[in-house]
Design a protein around this motif. Sequence first.
Motif, PDB file in Angstrom:
ATOM      1  N   ASN A 276      -3.410  35.823  18.587  1.00  0.00           N
ATOM      2  CA  ASN A 276      -4.297  34.909  19.314  1.00  0.00           C
ATOM      3  C   ASN A 276      -3.474  33.854  20.037  1.00  0.00           C
ATOM      4  O   ASN A 276      -2.544  33.286  19.471  1.00  0.00           O
TER       5      ASN A 276
ATOM      6  N   GLN B 177     -10.934  36.002  21.954  1.00  0.00           N
ATOM      7  CA  GLN B 177      -9.916  35.665  20.964  1.00  0.00           C
ATOM      8  C   GLN B 177     -10.478  35.777  19.542  1.00  0.00           C
ATOM      9  O   GLN B 177      -9.737  36.042  18.595  1.00  0.00           O
TER      10      GLN B 177
ATOM     11  N   PRO C 129      -3.891  29.705  16.367  1.00  0.00           N
ATOM     12  CA  PRO C 129      -3.357  30.507  17.470  1.00  0.00           C
ATOM     13  C   PRO C 129      -2.096  29.864  18.031  1.00  0.00           C
ATOM     14  O   PRO C 129      -1.768  28.724  17.717  1.00  0.00           O
TER      15      PRO C 129
END
Length: 360
Positions: free
Chosen positions: A112, A141, A301
Amino acid sequence: MRLKDLYLKNFRNCQELSMDLDFDKIIIIGKNAQGKTNILESIYYLSSLKSPRTSNVKDFVKFGEDNFNIKGTLDKADAEIELEVEYSLNKTKVVKLNGLKTTPKNYKSAMNTVLFSTQDLLLLRGSPQDRRDWLDNAISQIYPTHDERLSKYNKIRIQKNNLLKENEINRDLLDVFNEQLVITGSNIIFTRQKFLSELKKHAIDKYKGISTNEIFSFEYSFPYFNNEDIAGALRNELEDRKSEEIARHQSCVGPHRDDIYFYLDGNDATKFASQGQHRTIVLALKLSEIELITEKQGYSPILLLDDVLAELDDLRQNYLLKSISENTQTIITSVDTLLFEEDFLRNVKIYNISKGEIIP
């Protein structure tokens, strides 16, 4: 989650480039048009198989070459995952996890990233398509199947548009296409609304962290919230506007026409907000993306900041840098290090880039 290394071959202006990225914070320094953005674009593409700059994968191939290759090693949940994308002008794209070919759906669930670029700062003043793209990329995502739904919806919509351009329209076939669009479109709308509702909780707080004087909010343009109501309303609108679609020879109803509305103190932010307020909104949205992904996935992420600090004033620069969690690997591009405080630079790996090559 951390990207430990990156290898590029024939990607944009990079003939061959290798980087050790096994650091919490990385700054890539270079003048304009030297390849800083290309590196962040390659990382974003390595994670999502998308680019914020082009929809044509051929654009990645270095001039005079016929292929490109991107590789990276991801450290995720104490396990290493090797990611690779290969592309040749006379072959199809190949994606691999740990050296084995896999499907794009399976591949995109590995890593991500949240990309924040100067282009994002124009989100509110851009077109509805710009805002839909931002929303759909953010959703993907967390929910990788969203891309498949969008692809299916667009294929049906294109078939319908081709039918609407014919001299004699088969209305029974048009009804079939409309019902298929209701099924796929209502799922897309529901997912968009669900994501925005979850994002809003974080974004309102983030906005208050910068500006305590205004009340920030946003909403999706389709005013129904459960799948059954969405499908019914979409079906009715398609029926009501059928003659209009036939006259215009195009699909006028559905999630491909929707928008997101932003408000400050109840007023339309796209019309009345200042440039600083616009940037505060986008900053709040991007930081909220990180928090929501972390909340849903259980890990942070990778944050990619592409020359964005130069476009923010001191207040927003400091808020952005101080809001980044220590657990968030952050890769930043900039023309120099003057925008960063000494404390921030103490624990940062700095690279210089010139003409697509990393230099000492």
